[in-house]
Design an enzyme around this catalytic site. Structure first.
Site, PDB file in Angstrom:
ATOM      1  N   TYR A 112     109.751  63.406   2.680  1.00 28.34           N
ATOM      2  CA  TYR A 112     110.056  64.715   2.105  1.00 28.34           C
ATOM      3  C   TYR A 112     109.933  65.810   3.164  1.00 28.34           C
ATOM      4  O   TYR A 112     110.766  66.699   3.248  1.00 28.34           O
ATOM      5  CB  TYR A 112     109.126  65.021   0.933  1.00 28.34           C
ATOM      6  N   GLU A 113     108.861  65.741   3.987  1.00 31.57           N
ATOM      7  CA  GLU A 113     108.710  66.719   5.050  1.00 31.57           C
ATOM      8  C   GLU A 113     109.885  66.656   6.018  1.00 31.57           C
ATOM      9  O   GLU A 113     110.402  67.665   6.479  1.00 31.57           O
ATOM     10  CB  GLU A 113     107.393  66.486   5.799  1.00 31.57           C
TER      11      GLU A 113
END
Length: 570
Positions: free
Chosen positions: A468-469
């Site tokens: 996600y990052e």
């Protein structure tokens, strides 16, 4: 009087309002039509009044074998003033078209089109590649609109749903007071046109999807605002325009560049034959659940006249248009001044062998020279930009088969060198973010506050949070152009298939490889390359004597947070 002449008179004498004329002649670079149907190309003459006081001729051209050929009027293809009509279109009509004004001394290209004639589906009333999709919520009113290829009320109109006649509807709009899921289907509007005793037709197909809980409505936005880009004469510039489409890909969405209302040429991919300014092919991107389309405009060498042009990006879909204007202006020289390179070229002509040696040394020690230049000039790229951190650090945070060395590198070695020795301020989630916050909001907030996103890649970089990052950073780097990404290959990676496909769009020069003991000393090539990719910042050194002799196995080297990343914090 023919139907074409009627339309021409109505168009020329302003019987149609401006909005109607724009619908009749939208500014489109590429157009898809079906074979066997009536179609016309047209342009708004009021936009291009080049010879206001002189007589001029209008000619239509089609590109054949790389050369423009004048279109000769036939019974099937009729050209007159603003219009080029096909009665009907055939597969052989596909190609590049242009319309040119000439006063005998000067030729001016008014507009260009790429026309794609699609083969008709023999077993269906429509072609899957020639329809638009509309997703709506149940319970709301909605209208499906027929196209604007015909302007006369006496033309016959019929509607079909899934290729079956639909309730004998004959109006240009199909109205639904309150949509239900049962209204979903493929609707085709068919216009019958009587021309010189022959019946022709034109169709428009819409795929209507009605959902009880419809997703986010279709969004049409250009990422970013009007901007001015600092550049220099003779420098290559690549202008990027990205359109945001929301949660699903709109098939009829188009994105293209204009240079002072003129279409640029298409890039050929062959450097020696490349035009001075050309437009790349349209590319589609998906970042997470969001869809984008993007197109590049390449300027081979910036000229003085380019500083006075408006480079306009246009995004169109569903009769809506968004624009973004980019202008070029002369800017300041960054890093190495241009006169250093000019001096090098003069020396190369006068002293070939010395010049070759200097170039070789510069290539090998380029990073060292630039770091030295920054140090001497005390450059500071961080002043006044509103950012709180120099970099956000993303690394493996998975409790399954954790690698202690990797966590040690992210939580101790990286901040020790960059923060204490070179004065950078890092944001490390496990160290700097208090427990109890909303994870998604925190990630977006801290990446927004950071000038760089450092991603430590290894075979174990697979946790949901780490991915996600990465996707958040890619979105800001490729689309918003706010944050630059630095990839640290902590361990050799043989297979990148588990990473987002858009990662391949990042320049390879932004990858730094960690080579364990060889990279550990503070003056190693690894730290120099990393500092080169970080924003320029005056060095604030705090003396430590053991940078070159770090003990990776000592208790003092253990991470501050003993938990497993996300699970320990949230």
């Amino acid at each position: 009087m023919s139907r074409f002449q009627n339309k021409q008179e109505l168009f020329s004498f302003g019987v149609f309002g401006e909005e109607v004329r724009k619908k009749l002649c939208p500014l489109r670079a590429s157009i898809d039509i079906l074979e066997g149907e009536y179609f016309f190309l047209c342009y708004l003459e009021s936009r291009q009044e080049h010879f206001q006081e002189e007589a001029y001729t209008i000619n239509w051209y089609k590109e054949t074998a790389g050369k423009q050929q004048l279109i000769k009027e036939t019974r099937r293809i009729v050209s007159q003033m603003n219009f080029l009509e096909f009665w009907p279109a055939e597969l052989s009509d596909s190609g590049n078209y242009s319309v040119i004004h000439s006063n005998g001394k000067q030729n001016v290209t008014i507009q260009k089109w790429t026309l794609n004639v699609l083969e008709r589906n023999k077993s269906s009333c429509f072609n899957e590649n020639h329809l638009t999709t509309e997703i709506k919520s149940a319970g709301v009113g909605h209208s499906l609109k027929c196209n604007d290829l015909s302007v006369y009320e006496n033309d016959s109109i019929a509607w079909y749903k899934d290729c079956k006649n639909y309730e004998h509807e004959t109006e240009r709009e199909l109205n639904f007071r309150s949509l239900t899921v049962q209204n979903s289907g493929i609707y085709t509007c068919k216009i019958l046109i009587n021309h010189e005793g022959t019946i022709y037709h034109s169709t428009n197909t819409i795929k209507l999807v009605v959902e009880e809980d419809a997703p986010e409505a279709f969004t049409l936005e250009i990422v970013g605002h009007h901007e001015e880009i600092e550049t220099e004469i003779g420098k290559e510039e690549i202008l990027n325009c990205t359109g945001f489409l929301g949660n699903y890909m709109k098939e009829d969405a188009s994105l293209y560049w204009l240079i002072n209302q003129t279409f640029p040429e298409q890039c050929t991919g062959i450097p020696e034959n490349e035009p001075s300014i050309c437009e790349e092919e349209l590319k589609k991107l998906q970042l997470g659940k969001k869809f984008y389309i993007t197109r590049l405009l390449r300027i081979k060498k910036v000229r003085d006249e380019d500083m006075h042009h408006n480079f306009t990006c246009m995004l169109q879909a569903d009769e809506s248009t968004r624009i973004k204007i980019v202008k070029l202006k002369k800017g300041k020289t960054q890093d190495l001044p241009v006169h250093i390179f000019t001096t090098g070229m003069v020396l190369a002509l006068l002293f070939p062998f010395v010049a070759v040696a200097l170039v070789f040394v510069f290539v090998i020690f380029r990073v060292d020279f630039i770091l030295f230049y920054r140090s001497i000039c005390r450059r500071d790229d961080t002043a006044g930009d509103g950012k709180e951190y120099d970099a956000f650090v993303s690394y493996l945070k998975d409790c399954v088969s954790p690698i202690e060395e990797e966590r040690e590198f992210a939580l101790k070695i990286l901040p020790m060198i960059l923060e204490e020795n070179f004065g950078y301020k890092l944001c490390i989630f496990e160290r700097d973010v208090f427990a109890g916050g909303a994870f998604v909001d925190d990630i977006h907030s801290f990446i927004d506050k950071s000038r760089r996103l450092i991603i430590i890649l290894s075979q174990n970089y697979v946790s949901d949070r780490a991915i996600y990052e990465l996707e958040s950073g890619l979105h800001k780097a490729l689309v918003e152009r706010k944050t630059k990404i630095i990839l640290i290959e902590y361990m050799p990676i043989s297979d990148y298939n588990f990473l987002p496909e858009s990662l391949s769009l990042l320049p390879s020069k932004r990858v730094v490889k960690w080579k364990k003991d060889k990279s550990l000393p503070v003056n190693s090539r690894f730290w120099k390359n990393l500092r080169y990719l970080m924003p320029a910042k005056p060095i604030k050194i705090k003396t430590r004597e053991h940078y070159n002799n770090l003990d990776l196995g000592s208790e003092a080297a253990q991470p501050w947070n003993e938990g497993c990343g996300f699970n320990a914090i949230v």
